[in-house]
Design an enzyme around this catalytic site. Structure first.
Site, PDB file in Angstrom:
ATOM      1  N   SER A 113       0.852  -1.198   0.000  1.00 23.93           N
ATOM      2  CA  SER A 113       0.000   0.000   0.000  1.00 23.93           C
ATOM      3  C   SER A 113       0.884   1.243   0.000  1.00 23.93           C
ATOM      4  O   SER A 113       1.992   1.221   0.553  1.00 23.93           O
ATOM      5  CB  SER A 113      -0.860   0.005   1.261  1.00 23.93           C
ATOM      6  OG  SER A 113      -1.445   1.270   1.446  1.00 23.93           O
ATOM      7  N   SER A 114       0.363   2.335  -0.558  1.00 23.80           N
ATOM      8  CA  SER A 114       1.149   3.573  -0.578  1.00 23.80           C
ATOM      9  C   SER A 114       1.313   4.179   0.823  1.00 23.80           C
ATOM     10  O   SER A 114       2.148   5.061   1.014  1.00 23.80           O
ATOM     11  CB  SER A 114       0.506   4.596  -1.514  1.00 23.80           C
ATOM     12  OG  SER A 114      -0.816   4.877  -1.110  1.00 23.80           O
ATOM     13  N   CYS A 115       0.549   3.694   1.813  1.00 22.28           N
ATOM     14  CA  CYS A 115       0.685   4.259   3.160  1.00 22.28           C
ATOM     15  C   CYS A 115       1.938   3.765   3.871  1.00 22.28           C
ATOM     16  O   CYS A 115       2.213   4.176   4.995  1.00 22.28           O
ATOM     17  CB  CYS A 115      -0.562   3.990   3.993  1.00 22.28           C
ATOM     18  SG  CYS A 115      -0.760   2.270   4.413  1.00 22.28           S
ATOM     19  N   TYR A 142      -1.532  -0.518  10.073  1.00 21.70           N
ATOM     20  CA  TYR A 142      -1.660  -1.156   8.756  1.00 21.70           C
ATOM     21  C   TYR A 142      -0.348  -1.031   7.987  1.00 21.70           C
ATOM     22  O   TYR A 142       0.140  -1.993   7.382  1.00 21.70           O
ATOM     23  CB  TYR A 142      -2.809  -0.483   8.002  1.00 21.70           C
ATOM     24  CG  TYR A 142      -3.083  -1.038   6.639  1.00 21.70           C
ATOM     25  CD1 TYR A 142      -3.717  -2.269   6.485  1.00 21.70           C
ATOM     26  CD2 TYR A 142      -2.731  -0.331   5.490  1.00 21.70           C
ATOM     27  CE1 TYR A 142      -3.991  -2.775   5.226  1.00 21.70           C
ATOM     28  CE2 TYR A 142      -3.004  -0.824   4.228  1.00 21.70           C
ATOM     29  CZ  TYR A 142      -3.628  -2.047   4.107  1.00 21.70           C
ATOM     30  OH  TYR A 142      -3.897  -2.550   2.856  1.00 21.70           O
ATOM     31  N   LYS A 146       2.189  -3.931   6.591  1.00 17.91           N
ATOM     32  CA  LYS A 146       2.537  -4.042   5.159  1.00 17.91           C
ATOM     33  C   LYS A 146       4.056  -3.964   4.969  1.00 17.91           C
ATOM     34  O   LYS A 146       4.621  -4.633   4.095  1.00 17.91           O
ATOM     35  CB  LYS A 146       1.831  -2.948   4.351  1.00 17.91           C
ATOM     36  CG  LYS A 146       0.333  -3.198   4.193  1.00 17.91           C
ATOM     37  CD  LYS A 146       0.076  -4.400   3.291  1.00 17.91           C
ATOM     38  CE  LYS A 146      -1.381  -4.683   3.083  1.00 17.91           C
ATOM     39  NZ  LYS A 146      -1.616  -5.918   2.321  1.00 17.91           N
ATOM     40  N   ASN A 171      -4.143   4.517  -3.619  1.00 16.46           N
ATOM     41  CA  ASN A 171      -5.538   4.300  -3.168  1.00 16.46           C
ATOM     42  C   ASN A 171      -6.375   3.723  -4.313  1.00 16.46           C
ATOM     43  O   ASN A 171      -6.365   4.267  -5.417  1.00 16.46           O
ATOM     44  CB  ASN A 171      -6.160   5.631  -2.722  1.00 16.46           C
ATOM     45  CG  ASN A 171      -5.657   6.083  -1.359  1.00 16.46           C
ATOM     46  OD1 ASN A 171      -4.486   5.889  -1.021  1.00 16.46           O
ATOM     47  ND2 ASN A 171      -6.530   6.676  -0.583  1.00 16.46           N
ATOM     48  N   HIS A 185     -13.252   3.134   2.522  1.00 20.78           N
ATOM     49  CA  HIS A 185     -12.382   4.179   1.980  1.00 20.78           C
ATOM     50  C   HIS A 185     -13.234   5.309   1.412  1.00 20.78           C
ATOM     51  O   HIS A 185     -14.454   5.179   1.261  1.00 20.78           O
ATOM     52  CB  HIS A 185     -11.471   3.601   0.887  1.00 20.78           C
ATOM     53  CG  HIS A 185     -10.390   2.720   1.429  1.00 20.78           C
ATOM     54  ND1 HIS A 185     -10.449   1.353   1.344  1.00 20.78           N
ATOM     55  CD2 HIS A 185      -9.232   3.009   2.077  1.00 20.78           C
ATOM     56  CE1 HIS A 185      -9.362   0.837   1.913  1.00 20.78           C
ATOM     57  NE2 HIS A 185      -8.605   1.823   2.362  1.00 20.78           N
TER      58      HIS A 185
HETATM   59  O1  GFB Z   1      -9.740   6.673   1.716  1.00 22.18           O
HETATM   60  P1  GFB Z   1      -9.410   7.125   3.079  1.00 22.18           P
HETATM   61  O2  GFB Z   1     -10.224   6.597   4.179  1.00 22.18           O
HETATM   62  O3  GFB Z   1      -7.927   6.747   3.392  1.00 22.18           O
HETATM   63  O4  GFB Z   1      -9.554   8.729   3.223  1.00 22.18           O
HETATM   64  P2  GFB Z   1      -6.472   7.406   3.398  1.00 22.18           P
HETATM   65  C1  GFB Z   1      -9.024   9.652   2.363  1.00 22.18           C
HETATM   66  C2  GFB Z   1      -9.424  11.084   2.666  1.00 22.18           C
HETATM   67  O5  GFB Z   1     -10.833  11.219   2.425  1.00 22.18           O
HETATM   68  C3  GFB Z   1      -9.158  11.646   4.064  1.00 22.18           C
HETATM   69  C4  GFB Z   1     -11.418  12.029   3.429  1.00 22.18           C
HETATM   70  O6  GFB Z   1      -8.633  12.957   3.903  1.00 22.18           O
HETATM   71  C5  GFB Z   1     -10.561  11.740   4.663  1.00 22.18           C
HETATM   72  O7  GFB Z   1     -10.694  12.797   5.591  1.00 22.18           O
HETATM   73  N1  GFB Z   1     -12.840  11.666   3.575  1.00 22.18           N
HETATM   74  C6  GFB Z   1     -13.864  12.511   3.437  1.00 22.18           C
HETATM   75  C7  GFB Z   1     -13.348  10.459   3.889  1.00 22.18           C
HETATM   76  N2  GFB Z   1     -15.032  11.925   3.682  1.00 22.18           N
HETATM   77  C8  GFB Z   1     -14.743  10.623   3.960  1.00 22.18           C
HETATM   78  C9  GFB Z   1     -15.549   9.500   4.282  1.00 22.18           C
HETATM   79  O8  GFB Z   1     -16.756   9.556   4.387  1.00 22.18           O
HETATM   80  N3  GFB Z   1     -14.882   8.320   4.482  1.00 22.18           N
HETATM   81  C10 GFB Z   1     -13.526   8.219   4.384  1.00 22.18           C
HETATM   82  N4  GFB Z   1     -12.952   7.033   4.573  1.00 22.18           N
HETATM   83  N5  GFB Z   1     -12.744   9.283   4.104  1.00 22.18           N
HETATM   84  C11 GFB Z   1      -5.861   4.922   3.589  1.00 22.18           C
HETATM   85  C12 GFB Z   1      -5.589   4.004   4.710  1.00 22.18           C
HETATM   86  O9  GFB Z   1      -5.664   6.210   4.025  1.00 22.18           O
HETATM   87  O10 GFB Z   1      -5.056   4.699   2.486  1.00 22.18           O
HETATM   88  C13 GFB Z   1      -5.660   2.618   4.243  1.00 22.18           C
HETATM   89  O11 GFB Z   1      -6.504   4.243   5.744  1.00 22.18           O
HETATM   90  C14 GFB Z   1      -4.886   2.396   2.963  1.00 22.18           C
HETATM   91  O12 GFB Z   1      -5.146   1.830   5.229  1.00 22.18           O
HETATM   92  C15 GFB Z   1      -5.194   3.433   1.926  1.00 22.18           C
HETATM   93  O13 GFB Z   1      -3.534   2.454   3.227  1.00 22.18           O
HETATM   94  C16 GFB Z   1      -4.313   3.337   0.707  1.00 22.18           C
HETATM   95  O14 GFB Z   1      -6.015   7.688   2.008  1.00 22.18           O
HETATM   96  O15 GFB Z   1      -6.372   8.545   4.333  1.00 22.18           O
END
Ligand code: GFB
Length: 326
Positions: A113-115, A142, A146, A171, A185
């Protein structure tokens, strides 16, 4: 043809075939004529159970393995269940990689994952930035799991000459995703929220955070295409990024999803919710130099995902239940 070239006669195990990534890899392999696929539901094989995984490899003897099984979730799921994300992912990686090596799998591909990259690493993120600084706190567990998976691949390659490669996708989104309202996500979470708002004739939808973070989004069928391509054309122990090289703010992404779903009301940002990492753009020059690039635009990918969402209402509810009882 050398020993690590996958042919249509080979036995190919896709771990995680019910998930977003694994289901897309199965689709891609079938389109390309690979029919000898091995899959197991989690009710029949618990990948966190070392003995069960060993017995499965003993019985099925796969030639190639795509390790796409993982406990995954969005920013809130990662913050809420850090111990689960760490434990389950470590167990799955250790069990599958070790069993694959011991049962003479010819090549294994691990999906990272890119994280895994440090929060403040230079952007776009180059593969060399791994372990060069502290991680983003919201998904640290996580990411650590990874990173351990990457090192398992590299250590088994070094010590045992095991052919294991590790991809770092950006992502992802697409058909087969988890649309849980809180724990998904960003793409599926917002798609579900806008869809509900249209249905309920609501005039406002809340989006988490400030809307300013930047994310790079790859359609999962493009990732699956890259996964099969790299299984055939990449044999280095260094990790390799898979992305589009393009990014979008959460605000613009929310507007695009609202457009696809047909929501015409207001979008309100809740800055009390976490933004997560401010930017996460992959440097894709390594995979581009090998001759691979994605083919699906964000607009096309979002439309395809929404079509799938509409067609799978009942199964989606089932998935949400499965997730919450995990
Ligand atoms: O996709 P996401 O949950 O993961 O969130 P990450 C990305 C962005 O979307 C954050 C915003 O800036 C959130 O604040 N966002 C806005 C929301 N509304 C929402 C919502 O309703 N739900 C969610 N989920 N986000 C992930 C990691 O990080 O990256 C995973 O949590 C994985 O483990 C993935 O590594 C690649 O991009 O922040």
């Amino acid at each position: 043809m050398n020993d690590s070239t996958m042919s249509q006669r080979d036995r190919i195990y896709v771990a995680g075939h019910r998930g977003l990534v694994g289901s897309a890899i199965v689709r891609r392999l079938r389109v390309l004529g690979y029919e000898n696929l091995i899959v197991r539901d989690r009710t029949r094989l618990d990948l966190t159970d070392t003995r069960a995984v060993d017995a499965f490899f003993e019985e099925t003897r796969p030639d190639f393995v795509f390790l796409a099984a993982a406990k995954v979730g969005g920013i809130l799921a990662n913050e809420t269940f850090p111990a689960d994300f760490l434990r389950k992912n470590l167990q799955i990686e250790l069990n599958v990689i070790d069993a694959a090596y011991r049962h003479r799998v010819r090549k294994l591909q691990f999906l990272g994952s890119s994280c895994i990259y440090p929060k403040h690493a230079p952007q776009p993120l180059r593969e060399e930035s791994l372990l060069s600084g502290p991680l983003e706190p919201t998904n640290q567990s996580y990411a650590v799991a990874k990173i351990a998976g990457i090192h398992l691949c590299q250590a088994y390659a070094q010590q045992h000459d095991f052919d294991a490669i590790a991809l770092m996708p950006t992502n992802l989104y697409g058909p087969g995703d988890n649309f849980h309202p809180e724990y998904a996500h960003v793409v599926p979470a917002l798609m579900g929220r806008f869809h509900e708002a249209v249905r309920a004739k609501a005039d406002e939808v809340v989006v988490w955070g400030t809307g300013t973070p930047l994310r790079e989004l790859l359609f999962v069928d493009d990732l699956a295409d890259a996964a099969v391509f790299l299984m055939q054309h990449y044999a280095e122990t260094e990790i390799i990024n898979v992305g589009t090289g393009q990014e979008i703010t959460i605000r613009h992404l929310a507007e695009q999803i609202a457009d696809v779903v047909g929501f015409r009301g207001a979008i309100r940002f809740d800055a009390a919710k976490a933004d997560g990492t401010p930017r996460k753009l992959l440097d894709v020059s390594r995979i581009t130099a090998l001759g691979w690039r994605p083919s699906t635009s964000l607009a096309e990918g979002l439309r395809a995902t929404y079509r799938w969402f509409l067609e799978h209402e009942s199964e989606r509810r089932g998935l949400q239940t499965a997730y919450s009882t995990n």
